[in-house]
Motif scaffolding. Structure first.
Motif, PDB file in Angstrom:
ATOM      1  N   GLU A 174      -3.224   4.659  -6.632  1.00 37.86           N
ATOM      2  CA  GLU A 174      -2.456   3.617  -7.313  1.00 37.86           C
ATOM      3  C   GLU A 174      -2.265   3.942  -8.794  1.00 37.86           C
ATOM      4  N   ASP A 175      -3.304   4.505  -9.401  1.00 42.84           N
ATOM      5  CA  ASP A 175      -3.188   4.879 -10.814  1.00 42.84           C
ATOM      6  C   ASP A 175      -2.091   5.918 -11.008  1.00 42.84           C
ATOM      7  N   ALA A 176      -2.018   6.893 -10.097  1.00 42.13           N
ATOM      8  CA  ALA A 176      -0.978   7.918 -10.186  1.00 42.13           C
ATOM      9  C   ALA A 176       0.406   7.305 -10.008  1.00 42.13           C
ATOM     10  N   ALA A 177       0.519   6.327  -9.103  1.00 40.53           N
ATOM     11  CA  ALA A 177       1.807   5.668  -8.881  1.00 40.53           C
ATOM     12  C   ALA A 177       2.229   4.868 -10.112  1.00 40.53           C
ATOM     13  N   ARG A 178       1.271   4.223 -10.783  1.00 40.80           N
ATOM     14  CA  ARG A 178       1.599   3.464 -11.992  1.00 40.80           C
ATOM     15  C   ARG A 178       2.064   4.387 -13.109  1.00 40.80           C
ATOM     16  N   ILE A 179       1.422   5.548 -13.219  1.00 42.06           N
ATOM     17  CA  ILE A 179       1.837   6.514 -14.245  1.00 42.06           C
ATOM     18  C   ILE A 179       3.273   6.974 -14.006  1.00 42.06           C
ATOM     19  N   ASP A 180       3.650   7.090 -12.721  1.00 46.82           N
ATOM     20  CA  ASP A 180       5.008   7.496 -12.371  1.00 46.82           C
ATOM     21  C   ASP A 180       6.016   6.364 -12.510  1.00 46.82           C
ATOM     22  N   GLY A 181       5.544   5.184 -12.908  1.00 51.57           N
ATOM     23  CA  GLY A 181       6.445   4.070 -13.156  1.00 51.57           C
ATOM     24  C   GLY A 181       6.650   3.124 -11.981  1.00 51.57           C
ATOM     25  N   ALA A 182       5.824   3.216 -10.948  1.00 46.98           N
ATOM     26  CA  ALA A 182       5.981   2.342  -9.781  1.00 46.98           C
ATOM     27  C   ALA A 182       5.489   0.934 -10.116  1.00 46.98           C
ATOM     28  N   LYS A 225       6.525  -2.030  -5.416  1.00 46.19           N
ATOM     29  CA  LYS A 225       6.885  -0.689  -4.945  1.00 46.19           C
ATOM     30  C   LYS A 225       5.652   0.070  -4.465  1.00 46.19           C
ATOM     31  N   MET A 226       4.576  -0.024  -5.203  1.00 45.33           N
ATOM     32  CA  MET A 226       3.341   0.664  -4.830  1.00 45.33           C
ATOM     33  C   MET A 226       2.764   0.085  -3.539  1.00 45.33           C
TER      34      MET A 226
END
Length: 278
Positions: free
Chosen positions: A170-178, A182-183
């Protein structure tokens, strides 16, 4: 070191117990199937396998009873309850697993306590509530009861499964702007497929075979489900259609049995993964 003879003796004892337990478990089902194929309308038989077999009882179910209507009613209630119940379970379990908020531990404790009591203890309260809302004798009332109850019965398995998913994803998805939605839709739901399959199957099975709440809520022939319809069929005065009831019971078990067989891999995976944390 243990001797080979001792190991073989323990293995033989284990297999013997497994075979004995399998026979005890499968015998009632086999007896019902054989009863549905025997001639006449009495369940008594001097032999386990009937001397004469017939499919007449299955034909009578579809020609002389409202079995097709009961089946479609049951299927409709089970499908909608499964969809709504799985959605509510998914959202609530994910929220409790990933977020920390006031009252979280109290909610978990309350659900744990509620699991200790059978659902039919709330029959009177549910009946009064549905009567007040004007929902008695409707399939929508059953859907609400089943789907809401699914949250309590499956919460800890679903929450435990979400606990096993690394938060780094989830942290990686947030960094990508999700975004959160969306996540949740693109990452968490696909990763939760085993748990969702297990929970959906449990909800569907419970809805498909339930009798207590269906009999409490439904009143007319047009609204009856399979369990209620079959019970009313043999509960009538002077009714002796026991082999017809056996045929109906076999057909009730068939869809659920097939689902368990085809989804067995996801069922075991979802149950064991969700049990590793809680």
């Amino acid at each position: 070191m243990k001797s080979i003879a001792s190991i073989r003796a323990k293995a033989g004892l284990s297999y013997t117990l497994l075979i004995l337990m399998s026979v005890i478990s499968l015998f009632p089902a086999f007896w019902i199937v054989m009863s549905s194929l025997k001639t006449g309308n009495s369940l008594f038989s001097d032999t386990l396998i009937p001397r004469e077999m017939t499919l007449e009882h299955y034909r009578n179910l579809f020609s002389n009873t409202s079995y097709p209507l009961w089946f479609m009613n049951t299927l409709k209630v089970a499908i909608f309850s499964t969809l709504l119940g799985t959605l509510l379970l998914l959202i609530s379990a994910y929220t409790i697993s990933r977020y920390r908020f006031k009252g979280r531990k109290t909610a978990l404790t309350t659900m744990l306590v509620l699991q200790m009591f059978p659902g039919f203890m709330a029959m009177i309260a549910i009946y009064v509530l549905l009567n007040t809302m004007g929902l008695l004798n409707s399939h929508g009332a059953l859907v609400l009861v089943y789907s809401s109850g699914a949250i309590i019965t499956n919460m800890f398995v679903a929450k435990g499964f979400f606990d096993t998913i690394p938060k780094s994803i989830e942290d990686a998805a947030r960094i990508d702007g999700a975004s959160h939605i969306k996540m949740f839709v693109s990452i968490m739901i696909p990763l939760s497929k085993p748990m969702l399959t297990y929970a959906s199957l449990m909800i569907f099975n419970g809805c498909f075979v339930d009798f207590i709440f269906a009999d409490l809520i439904l009143r007319t022939e047009e609204q009856r489900t399979l369990a209620v319809g079959l019970f009313r069929m043999v509960n009538q005065r002077n009714s002796t259609e026991f082999t017809l009831f056996a045929a109906g019971a076999v057909l009730v078990a068939l869809p659920v049995t097939l689902l368990f067989i085809f989804l067995q891999r996801f069922l075991v995976e979802g149950l064991t993964s969700g049990a590793s944390k809680g």
